[in-house]
Scaffold this active site. Structure first.
Site, PDB file in Angstrom:
ATOM      1  N   ASP A  29       0.854  -1.190   0.000  1.00 47.08           N
ATOM      2  CA  ASP A  29       0.000   0.000   0.000  1.00 47.08           C
ATOM      3  C   ASP A  29       0.896   1.248   0.000  1.00 47.08           C
ATOM      4  OD1 ASP A  29      -3.213   0.511   1.089  1.00 47.08           O
ATOM      5  OD2 ASP A  29      -1.796   2.191   1.093  1.00 47.08           O
ATOM      6  N   ILE A  30       0.531   2.249  -0.829  1.00 50.97           N
ATOM      7  CA  ILE A  30       1.368   3.463  -0.898  1.00 50.97           C
ATOM      8  C   ILE A  30       1.255   4.319   0.362  1.00 50.97           C
ATOM      9  CG2 ILE A  30       1.918   4.100  -3.286  1.00 50.97           C
ATOM     10  CD1 ILE A  30      -0.746   5.647  -3.326  1.00 50.97           C
ATOM     11  N   ASN A  86     -12.825  -3.464   2.976  1.00 53.36           N
ATOM     12  CA  ASN A  86     -13.788  -2.383   3.139  1.00 53.36           C
ATOM     13  C   ASN A  86     -14.814  -2.485   2.024  1.00 53.36           C
ATOM     14  OD1 ASN A  86     -12.627  -1.099   5.418  1.00 53.36           O
ATOM     15  ND2 ASN A  86     -11.076  -0.151   4.103  1.00 53.36           N
ATOM     16  N   HIS A  99     -10.402  -5.453  -2.745  1.00 53.08           N
ATOM     17  CA  HIS A  99      -9.041  -5.662  -2.252  1.00 53.08           C
ATOM     18  C   HIS A  99      -9.086  -5.981  -0.773  1.00 53.08           C
ATOM     19  CE1 HIS A  99     -10.064  -1.375  -1.990  1.00 53.08           C
ATOM     20  NE2 HIS A  99      -9.388  -1.369  -0.855  1.00 53.08           N
ATOM     21  N   HIS A 101      -6.801  -5.738   2.705  1.00 51.17           N
ATOM     22  CA  HIS A 101      -5.640  -5.158   3.376  1.00 51.17           C
ATOM     23  C   HIS A 101      -5.055  -6.216   4.301  1.00 51.17           C
ATOM     24  CE1 HIS A 101      -6.791  -0.839   2.517  1.00 51.17           C
ATOM     25  NE2 HIS A 101      -7.981  -1.395   2.406  1.00 51.17           N
TER      26      HIS A 101
HETATM   27  P1  AMP Z   1      -9.868   1.319   0.686  1.00 55.36           P
HETATM   28  O1  AMP Z   1     -10.144   2.484   1.582  1.00 55.36           O
HETATM   29  O2  AMP Z   1     -10.147  -0.001   1.359  1.00 55.36           O
HETATM   30  O3  AMP Z   1     -10.550   1.451  -0.662  1.00 55.36           O
HETATM   31  O4  AMP Z   1      -8.304   1.320   0.463  1.00 55.36           O
HETATM   32  C1  AMP Z   1      -7.655   1.693  -0.711  1.00 55.36           C
HETATM   33  C2  AMP Z   1      -6.172   1.624  -0.441  1.00 55.36           C
HETATM   34  O5  AMP Z   1      -5.478   1.701  -1.673  1.00 55.36           O
HETATM   35  C3  AMP Z   1      -5.626   2.756   0.452  1.00 55.36           C
HETATM   36  O6  AMP Z   1      -5.015   2.176   1.609  1.00 55.36           O
HETATM   37  C4  AMP Z   1      -4.604   3.455  -0.446  1.00 55.36           C
HETATM   38  O7  AMP Z   1      -3.475   3.896   0.262  1.00 55.36           O
HETATM   39  C5  AMP Z   1      -4.255   2.361  -1.448  1.00 55.36           C
HETATM   40  N1  AMP Z   1      -3.784   2.814  -2.750  1.00 55.36           N
HETATM   41  C6  AMP Z   1      -4.367   3.723  -3.569  1.00 55.36           C
HETATM   42  N2  AMP Z   1      -3.651   3.855  -4.704  1.00 55.36           N
HETATM   43  C7  AMP Z   1      -2.590   3.012  -4.602  1.00 55.36           C
HETATM   44  C8  AMP Z   1      -1.471   2.691  -5.441  1.00 55.36           C
HETATM   45  N3  AMP Z   1      -1.298   3.277  -6.639  1.00 55.36           N
HETATM   46  N4  AMP Z   1      -0.575   1.787  -5.006  1.00 55.36           N
HETATM   47  C9  AMP Z   1      -0.734   1.196  -3.795  1.00 55.36           C
HETATM   48  N5  AMP Z   1      -1.770   1.437  -2.965  1.00 55.36           N
HETATM   49  C10 AMP Z   1      -2.674   2.338  -3.360  1.00 55.36           C
END
Ligand code: AMP
Ligand code: ZN
Length: 116
Positions: A29-30, A86, A99, A101
């Site tokens: 995760d970024i 989520n 996805h 986490h």
């Molecule tokens: P959610 O709130 O469950 O939809 O989480 C989305 C997650 O995606 C967040 O933790 C972001 O930090 C992560 N995210 C968004 N764009 C990227 C990316 N390009 N590379 C890695 N993680 C990402």
């Protein structure tokens, strides 16, 4: 389709991958929320948990098995970890490609809700 995680699957957006096979990709995760924070996604675009069909169930099982393997690879299988999905507005889902986490590498806080 304008989906950031489909672009990660295609490789048009870069990611730091920790696992990939024919059906699943996992990458860091970024914006990490824990010492170890990996996202596990199916290559197939499924928007949310609500959109998982019966035919997708083997894939969801495979994601769990992948989480188990990644936890081992990261050295957190025994110290412990959390696998979170989520789904929808109240959960704060921002990326509409399903996805999971995988969080660990330190003592995690309590599950976040509004009640004790
Ligand atoms: P959610 O709130 O469950 O939809 O989480 C989305 C997650 O995606 C967040 O933790 C972001 O930090 C992560 N995210 C968004 N764009 C990227 C990316 N390009 N590379 C890695 N993680 C990402
Ligand atoms: Zn997608």
């Amino acid at each position: 389709m304008d989906c950031i995680f489909c672009k990660i699957v295609e490789g048009t957006i870069p990611s730091k991958k920790v696992f990939e096979n024919d059906s699943i990709v996992a990458f860091y995760d970024i914006q990490p929320s824990a010492a170890q924070h990996v996202l596990i996604i199916p290559k197939k675009h499924i928007a949310t948990m609500n959109d998982v069909a019966t035919e997708d169930l083997p894939l969801i099982g495979e994601i769990h098995q992948t989480a188990q393997q990644i936890a081992k690879d990261l050295g957190i299988a025994e110290s412990g970890y959390r696998l979170i999905n989520n789904c929808g507005p109240d959960s704060g889902q921002v990326v509409f490609h399903i996805h999971y986490h995988l969080l660990g590498g330190e003592k995690l806080g309590a599950l976040v809700g509004t009640r004790d």
